[in-house]
Motif scaffolding. Structure first.
Motif, short mmCIF file in Angstrom:
data_model
loop_
_atom_site.label_atom_id
_atom_site.label_comp_id
_atom_site.label_asym_id
_atom_site.label_seq_id
_atom_site.Cartn_x
_atom_site.Cartn_y
_atom_site.Cartn_z
N ILE A 1 0.85 -1.21 0.21
CA ILE A 1 -0.03 -0.04 -0.05
C ILE A 1 0.93 1.35 -0.09
O ILE A 1 0.57 2.34 -0.66
CB ILE A 1 -0.92 0.00 1.24
CG1 ILE A 1 -1.93 -1.24 1.01
CG2 ILE A 1 -1.66 1.41 1.33
CD1 ILE A 1 -2.80 -1.28 2.37
N SER A 2 1.83 1.19 0.71
CA SER A 2 2.86 2.58 0.95
C SER A 2 3.83 2.85 -0.36
O SER A 2 3.97 3.90 -0.60
CB SER A 2 3.45 2.60 2.12
OG SER A 2 4.46 1.53 2.15
N SER A 3 4.34 1.64 -1.08
CA SER A 3 5.17 2.02 -2.15
C SER A 3 4.62 3.05 -3.12
O SER A 3 5.34 3.93 -3.69
CB SER A 3 5.41 0.72 -2.56
OG SER A 3 6.44 0.07 -1.76
N PRO A 4 3.32 2.68 -3.49
CA PRO A 4 3.03 3.65 -4.52
C PRO A 4 2.45 5.21 -4.18
O PRO A 4 2.94 6.04 -4.78
CB PRO A 4 1.66 3.09 -5.05
CG PRO A 4 1.17 1.98 -4.34
CD PRO A 4 2.44 1.62 -3.21
N ILE A 5 2.39 5.20 -2.89
CA ILE A 5 2.18 6.45 -2.30
C ILE A 5 3.52 7.20 -2.09
O ILE A 5 3.63 8.48 -2.75
CB ILE A 5 1.51 6.20 -0.78
CG1 ILE A 5 0.14 5.95 -0.88
CG2 ILE A 5 1.55 7.81 -0.21
CD1 ILE A 5 -0.56 5.35 0.29
N TYR A 6 4.36 6.64 -1.85
CA TYR A 6 6.00 7.01 -1.74
C TYR A 6 6.09 7.62 -3.26
O TYR A 6 6.84 8.76 -3.31
CB TYR A 6 6.95 6.04 -1.19
CG TYR A 6 6.62 5.78 0.29
CD1 TYR A 6 5.83 6.21 1.00
CD2 TYR A 6 7.39 4.26 0.66
CE1 TYR A 6 5.52 5.68 2.41
CE2 TYR A 6 7.07 3.96 1.96
CZ TYR A 6 6.25 4.77 2.92
OH TYR A 6 6.21 4.08 4.12
N SER A 7 6.04 6.61 -4.12
CA SER A 7 6.51 6.87 -5.67
C SER A 7 5.70 8.28 -6.19
O SER A 7 6.40 9.06 -6.53
CB SER A 7 5.97 5.70 -6.23
OG SER A 7 6.44 5.76 -7.65
N LEU A 8 4.17 8.08 -5.64
CA LEU A 8 3.69 9.51 -6.30
C LEU A 8 4.19 10.59 -5.81
O LEU A 8 4.19 11.77 -6.47
CB LEU A 8 2.23 9.08 -6.21
CG LEU A 8 1.31 8.26 -6.92
CD1 LEU A 8 0.15 7.90 -6.56
CD2 LEU A 8 1.54 8.61 -8.52
N ALA A 9 4.51 10.69 -4.44
CA ALA A 9 5.02 11.99 -3.73
C ALA A 9 6.20 12.30 -4.12
O ALA A 9 6.33 13.39 -4.40
CB ALA A 9 5.08 11.58 -2.22
N ALA A 10 6.93 11.25 -4.27
CA ALA A 10 8.47 11.66 -4.91
C ALA A 10 8.59 12.27 -6.32
O ALA A 10 9.20 13.28 -6.75
CB ALA A 10 9.48 10.58 -4.78
N ILE A 11 7.44 11.67 -7.24
CA ILE A 11 7.54 12.04 -8.54
C ILE A 11 6.93 13.32 -8.48
O ILE A 11 7.19 14.40 -9.41
CB ILE A 11 6.88 11.09 -9.42
CG1 ILE A 11 7.60 9.92 -9.66
CG2 ILE A 11 6.74 11.62 -10.70
CD1 ILE A 11 7.18 8.58 -10.21
N TRP A 12 5.87 13.72 -7.95
CA TRP A 12 5.27 14.85 -7.76
C TRP A 12 6.16 16.11 -7.08
O TRP A 12 6.31 17.11 -7.78
CB TRP A 12 4.02 14.74 -6.68
CG TRP A 12 3.07 16.00 -6.73
CD1 TRP A 12 3.17 17.29 -7.52
CD2 TRP A 12 1.70 15.99 -5.99
NE1 TRP A 12 2.22 18.11 -7.23
CE2 TRP A 12 1.47 17.33 -6.24
CE3 TRP A 12 1.14 15.26 -5.30
CZ2 TRP A 12 0.07 17.86 -5.92
CZ3 TRP A 12 -0.06 15.63 -4.62
CH2 TRP A 12 -0.45 17.03 -4.98
N ILE A 13 7.06 15.62 -6.20
CA ILE A 13 7.87 16.93 -5.88
C ILE A 13 9.15 16.90 -6.92
O ILE A 13 9.53 18.20 -6.94
CB ILE A 13 8.68 16.26 -4.51
CG1 ILE A 13 7.67 16.28 -3.43
CG2 ILE A 13 9.88 17.09 -4.32
CD1 ILE A 13 8.19 15.49 -2.15
N ALA A 14 9.34 15.96 -7.72
CA ALA A 14 10.43 16.12 -8.63
C ALA A 14 9.95 17.15 -9.73
O ALA A 14 10.46 17.81 -10.53
CB ALA A 14 11.06 14.87 -9.25
N ILE A 15 8.63 16.94 -10.09
CA ILE A 15 8.04 17.84 -11.21
C ILE A 15 7.84 19.24 -10.73
O ILE A 15 7.91 20.04 -11.34
CB ILE A 15 6.77 17.05 -11.70
CG1 ILE A 15 7.04 15.55 -12.51
CG2 ILE A 15 5.78 17.81 -12.88
CD1 ILE A 15 5.94 14.69 -12.89
N SER A 16 6.91 19.47 -9.59
CA SER A 16 6.39 20.60 -9.11
C SER A 16 6.79 20.95 -7.93
O SER A 16 6.86 22.24 -7.60
CB SER A 16 4.90 20.74 -9.09
OG SER A 16 4.43 19.98 -8.12
#
Length: 130
Positions: free
Chosen positions: A46-61
């Motif tokens: 459950i947590s891995s995709p949440i971590y993934s989305l947060a990190a990618i979002w931070i990288a983009i915006s």
């Protein structure tokens, strides 16, 4: 998306996001194969995709509020990985033959939770190294 001039911090956030996405696929397949016989198996799934989305979002915006959430998530990732290491190591010992080399090869992958911890720590390094 302009990649020119991206600072290393931003690239590391992107890497952490993509790495957690890959880990999510692997951990989901592995825990599904074991029929999620222990409730703790759901935590990295459950947590891995949440971590993934947060990190990618931070990288983009890079929204400031998400950085605060991200550091909490990465510390939780370290705790989850530590618990996973305990369960995997203990699971090897429960197999017939105990802590033999054969059981380390065919039992729960002891190094996978360490990879989870390492990626979380890399996310923390990207956050604190500014």
């Amino acid at each position: 998306m302009n990649w020119t001039g991206w600072p290393l911090e931003r690239v590391v956030f992107l890497f952490v996001g993509l790495a957690f996405l890959a880990v999510w696929v692997q951990v989901t397949l592995s825990h599904y194969r074991q029929n999620f016989h222990h409730k703790a198996m759901w935590s990295p799934v459950i947590s891995s995709p949440i971590y993934s989305l947060a990190a990618i979002w931070i990288a983009i915006s890079r929204p400031d509020w998400l950085l605060s959430v991200f550091v909490f998530l990465m510390w939780f990732g370290v705790l989850t990985g530590t618990a996973g290491f305990y369960y995997h190591f203990h699971g090897v010992g429960l197999r017939v033959g105990g802590y033999s080399m054969r059981n380390f090869l065919v039992g729960p992958p002891v190094l996978m939770p360490m990879m989870y911890i390492a990626i979380s720590v890399l996310g923390l390094i990207a956050y604190y190294w500014r």
